[in-house]
Every structure is written in structure tokens, then in C-alpha cells.
Design a protein around this motif. Structure first.
Motif, PDB file in Angstrom:
ATOM      1  N   ALA A   1      -4.958   7.886 -12.830  1.00 36.87           N
ATOM      2  CA  ALA A   1      -6.393   7.463 -12.429  1.00 36.87           C
ATOM      3  C   ALA A   1      -6.583   6.018 -13.064  1.00 36.87           C
ATOM      4  CB  ALA A   1      -7.397   8.223 -13.158  1.00 36.87           C
TER       5      ALA A   1
ATOM      6  N   TYR B   1      -5.665  -2.767  -8.841  1.00 37.86           N
ATOM      7  CA  TYR B   1      -6.564  -2.197  -8.023  1.00 37.86           C
ATOM      8  C   TYR B   1      -6.656  -2.681  -6.561  1.00 37.86           C
ATOM      9  CZ  TYR B   1     -11.165  -0.495  -6.127  1.00 37.86           C
ATOM     10  OH  TYR B   1     -11.996   0.113  -5.475  1.00 37.86           O
TER      11      TYR B   1
ATOM     12  N   ALA C   1     -14.427   2.736   0.649  1.00 31.51           N
ATOM     13  CA  ALA C   1     -14.656   2.831  -0.801  1.00 31.51           C
ATOM     14  C   ALA C   1     -16.145   2.843  -0.713  1.00 31.51           C
ATOM     15  CB  ALA C   1     -14.214   1.763  -1.769  1.00 31.51           C
TER      16      ALA C   1
ATOM     17  N   ASP D   1     -17.274  -1.381  -5.793  1.00 26.81           N
ATOM     18  CA  ASP D   1     -17.269   0.153  -5.643  1.00 26.81           C
ATOM     19  C   ASP D   1     -17.274   0.829  -6.609  1.00 26.81           C
ATOM     20  OD1 ASP D   1     -16.438  -1.146  -2.941  1.00 26.81           O
ATOM     21  OD2 ASP D   1     -13.800  -1.250  -3.503  1.00 26.81           O
ATOM     22  N   ASN D   2     -17.586   1.998  -6.367  1.00 25.64           N
ATOM     23  CA  ASN D   2     -17.757   3.072  -7.395  1.00 25.64           C
ATOM     24  C   ASN D   2     -16.456   3.173  -8.116  1.00 25.64           C
ATOM     25  OD1 ASN D   2     -20.438   3.165  -6.437  1.00 25.64           O
ATOM     26  ND2 ASN D   2     -20.156   5.298  -5.694  1.00 25.64           N
ATOM     27  N   ARG D   3     -15.225   3.312  -7.479  1.00 24.49           N
ATOM     28  CA  ARG D   3     -14.181   3.809  -8.096  1.00 24.49           C
ATOM     29  C   ARG D   3     -13.686   2.668  -9.182  1.00 24.49           C
ATOM     30  NH1 ARG D   3      -8.610   2.649  -6.677  1.00 24.49           N
ATOM     31  NH2 ARG D   3      -7.179   4.210  -7.713  1.00 24.49           N
ATOM     32  N   TRP D   4     -14.024   1.108  -8.683  1.00 17.17           N
ATOM     33  CA  TRP D   4     -13.551   0.017  -9.390  1.00 17.17           C
ATOM     34  C   TRP D   4     -14.611   0.172 -10.692  1.00 17.17           C
ATOM     35  CZ3 TRP D   4     -10.275  -2.892 -10.902  1.00 17.17           C
ATOM     36  CH2 TRP D   4     -10.817  -4.326 -11.651  1.00 17.17           C
TER      37      TRP D   4
ATOM     38  N   GLY E   1     -15.669   2.862 -12.106  1.00 18.00           N
ATOM     39  CA  GLY E   1     -15.061   3.756 -13.108  1.00 18.00           C
ATOM     40  C   GLY E   1     -14.130   3.192 -13.869  1.00 18.00           C
ATOM     41  N   LEU E   2     -12.925   2.754 -13.014  1.00 17.44           N
ATOM     42  CA  LEU E   2     -11.763   2.087 -13.483  1.00 17.44           C
ATOM     43  C   LEU E   2     -12.064   1.193 -14.770  1.00 17.44           C
ATOM     44  CD1 LEU E   2      -8.515   2.052 -13.505  1.00 17.44           C
ATOM     45  CD2 LEU E   2      -9.013   0.090 -11.565  1.00 17.44           C
TER      46      LEU E   2
END
Length: 428
Positions: free
Chosen positions: A47, A52, A58, A118-121, A123-124
Motif C-alpha cells: 500500500a 507513485y 484516479a 488524487d485521493n490515493r496520493w 492517502g499515501l
């Protein structure tokens, strides 16, 4: 049999953007607090990739300028900004009518009005920062109940098919707008259904976005196109938020990608040229959800668990972020004054301070929907006159800009994080 876990000071139910941001802020501002995050998704090395690679599909979040300032205080902005597309201009218009207003960052002495990340970025970046703190995690696990105790709260956690107990001074519910825990704890919500859905997708256009966010009001509902992709080059990708009625949503979802682009062209127009691609479509019903009392002894609601807004003005996460920092300030006060974190003197003050902000933000977002949802000619004329007035009257335009930039309300101060505060930057 219930197994006891090591006790803690604060338990956060939910490790998404809101819960993780709260945990990081507490680690920065009140490092002496023991914080435990309970998250339903597993955490693994996979995860947290070293490199990235942004995906075309995304999901993303609009970050106001005020949110950037908060992330700077938390020492996170330099990482977030690597994949955060700036918004230099905002164009608000009423389809088929003359009303329009424009905001430019340079007119307000800022390098950007906001950003799209981006939400994933996000969160990361949060997870990487949290790995360097003392915050502990229970994942995958979920909070399934809570009881008050003389010293605080006893929280029941389901993990690996077994039930565990975790004691602390306070529970913060940060598990989103569909929080089952909120309902189980007996918090009463007020819900107003707009009778609409938001369709979310990334789109490509023949013309570059030039770092412009478009807010387009139509007789069928508002839509927004936010600049997406590179933070340095004005590319051809935008993040779409398209408001549709239930029946219109079904019709659009049934179309081919080519026909979706054609339908979108009809609604939005040609300001960005031809729509050439639409990515994976997500959708969700639009409701205004509020909670009259977001705190009780030993428990507080934050983020979408406390309030969910229409996405028309992109204010949801920004409002939540300001609320999180307000709560952190009160927890710091509790530690300084020797008061329990779950004491109503602490949680009640958080609610009082945050209430004015969310009431104003809800009113701002909700009024846009109601004003631009009217098609009667006299109201439409008044609406267009108002948009032109915003464009011509400096005072009105500054007010609108402060709302859009998330700087119009009370500004929380995080004075004790100077060690991680980032130097001021000027984006290009």
C-alpha cells in the motif's frame, strides 16, 4: 470472550483521509497523546509503493488554499504538491445565459486559488508521514460499540473474527458519511435528498485546461470540471463532477463512451474544445446530511460522519479539515489544562467553534443549488445579474473568492508545530 488491548488516550474509528489527517495533526501538535487508529482495510507494504504512478481513473479531491496552509503547518505540503494540480482561475457560468464571474489567483495575491489532488496520493503521503510517528494502528479491524466509563470510554473492536476491548479517554468517529457506528451510537442525522446523483470521472478535451476550474450551472443541474494531471503543465485532463437526476443518470450510464462525451458536450459547451475521452464513471446520491449534536461525553463526530455537502462548491473535505484542526486545538487545551479529552467542556467547545463554519459553508453550498436550480425567467435574470455583479464589484468578488479559497471563516492556528512547518513557497 473479549480480549483487552493495550489502553490508549484517543481512539479514531476510520483511517481514511479524515482519520489519518487527524492522527497526523495530533502527532505533530500533541505528541504526548497516545493515539490508536482503527481501520477496516489492511495495511501492507504494497500500500506504500516507492514510486507513485498516477492513474487516469484516479478519484480526486479539491483542496482550497486554506487547506494548503494547514498541510504546510503539518509538514505535508511539499510531498502533496508533487501531484497536486493548481487552480489558477475559476470560471462560474450559467448555461445559455449571460451571467458569469471569474476569479484569478493573481488578483488575490496568491499563487493558486486551490488544488486538485488524487485521493490515493493524499492517502499515501499521509501514511508515509504517519509511519514516522508513534500513532498505533489496529487494521484490519472495526469499532463495533462503545460504553462510557468513569475514566473515559471502553471501545469494542472486532479483529480477526474476535472481539477486543480498548479503553481510552475519547472516541472520534471518522468513518465517513455512511457511518454505521454513528447510527449505532444513537446520533440523530438530518438528511435532505436533492433528488440527484453526482457522476464522477476524468475526461480529456481537445484544448488544455490552462489551470482553470469551470463551474457550469445548467437547467439539468450543476457540473464542474477541475484541472487534473501535471502540476506544472496545463494538460488536457480534467476531473468531472456531473450532477444528474436519477433517470438521467441511468440514461448516461447506458451510453457508450463516445456518446457520453457527446452528451457531456451538449451540457458543458465548447470552452475546452471537443471532449475526446471519458474514464471510469463512479456515482453516488446527493444528500445534505447534518447532525444537530456532533458530540457527546467521550465521543465526537468529524468529517463526513458529521456533515456531508453537495459537491457543487468543492467544500466538503476543506470544511472537514478545518473541523479536524479545531478539534486538535481543543485536545491540546485539554492536555495543557489537565482535562479529560472526552470532557464536554472540551468537545462542546469544539462543536461551538466549528458550528459557525459548517453552518456558513452549508448555507453557501446549499444556496447555490437552490438559486441555480430555478428556471423561472425573473429568477434567472436576477441570478445572471448577480453573477455579473460578482464580476464587477470588488468587495463582492473578494467575499466569493474567500469562500472558494476556504479562507472566509475562522482560521485555526497550530502554533506548536514550528519544527515541521514548511517555508513559504511560490508555485509556478
Amino acid at each position: 470472550m473479549t480480549k483487552a488491548l493495550t489502553d490508549t488516550d484517543l481512539i479514531i474509528a476510520g483511517g481514511g483521509l479524515a482519520g489519518a489527517t487527524l492522527a497526523l495533526a495530533l502527532a505533530r501538535v500533541v505528541p504526548e497523546l497516545r493515539v490508536t487508529v482503527v481501520e477496516s482495510f489492511p495495511l501492507s507494504p504494497e500500500a506504500l509503493p516507492e514510486d507513485y504512478q498516477p492513474s487516469y481513473d484516479a478519484r480526486s479531491t479539491a483542496l482550497a488554499w486554506g487547506s494548503r496552509l494547514i498541510f504546510e503547518e503539518l509538514g505535508l505540503w511539499s510531498a502533496l504538491s508533487e501531484h497536486a494540480t493548481p487552480i489558477h482561475h475559476i470560471h462560474v457560468s450559467d448555461r445559455g445565459r449571460f451571467g458569469a464571474t471569474r476569479l484569478n489567483a493573481q488578483d488575490h495575491g496568491q499563487s493558486a486559488l486551490g488544488y486538485v489532488a488524487d485521493n490515493r496520493w493524499m492517502g499515501l503521503c499521509l501514511m508515509r508521514a504517519l509511519l514516522a510517528t508513534e500513532v498505533s494502528w489496529q487494521a484490519p479491524a472495526e469499532v463495533v460499540g462503545m460504553t462510557n466509563t468513569p475514566s473515559g470510554v471502553s471501545v469494542r473492536i472486532r479483529k480477526d473474527g474476535e472481539e477486543h476491548s480498548l479503553t481510552g479517554q475519547c472516541l472520534v468517529v471518522a468513518d465517513g458519511g455512511r457511518s454505521s457506528l454513528r447510527e449505532q451510537l444513537g446520533f440523530v442525522t438530518r438528511s435532505e435528498d436533492y433528488g440527484q446523483h453526482a457522476l464522477i470521472a476524468n475526461v480529456s478535451t481537445a484544448e488544455p485546461h490552462r489551470f482553470t476550474a469551470f463551474e457550469r450551472f445548467t437547467e439539468a443541474g450543476p457540473m464542474a470540471l477541475l484541472p487534473h494531471g501535471s502540476p506544472a503543465r496545463a494538460e488536457n485532463q480534467s476531473a468531472l463532477v456531473w450532477t444528474l437526476t436519477d433517470s438521467a443518470l441511468e440514461q448516461v450510464l447506458a451510453l457508450s463512451d463516445e456518446d457520453k462525451c457527446r452528451k457531456l458536450q451538449e451540457r458543458f459547451g465548447w470552452r475546452l474544445g471537443r471532449f475526446t475521452r471519458i474514464g471510469e464513471c463512479h456515482h453516488y446520491p446527493l444528500k445534505l446530511i447534518t447532525v444537530d449534536e456532533a458530540v457527546r461525553p467521550g465521543v465526537a463526530l468529524v468529517g463526513n460522519a458529521a456533515h456531508a455537502l453537495h459537491p457543487v462548491a468543492g467544500q466538503g473535505f476543506n470544511l472537514a479539515l478545518r473541523g479536524l484542526i479545531t478539534l486538535v486545538e481543543q485536545f491540546r487545551r485539554a492536555v495543557t489544562e489537565g482535562i479529560a479529552l472526552g470532557d464536554l467542556a472540551i468537545l462542546g467547545e469544539y462543536q461551538r467553534l466549528h458550528r459557525q463554519d459548517w453552518q456558513q459553508t452549508v448555507q453557501f453550498s446549499d444556496s447555490l443549488i437552490r438559486i441555480f436550480g430555478q428556471s423561472l425567467p425573473p429568477l434567472a435574470l436576477a441570478r445572471d445579474t448577480g453573477l455579473v455583479g460578482l464580476d464587477l464589484v470588488p468587495g463582492a468578488k473578494r467575499w466569493f473568492a474567500r469562500k472558494a479559497m476556504g479562507t472566509g471563516g475562522r482560521k485555526p492556528v497550530i502554533a506548536s508545530v514550528d519544527a515541521v512547518k514548511e517555508p513559504a513557497r511560490h508555485d509556478h
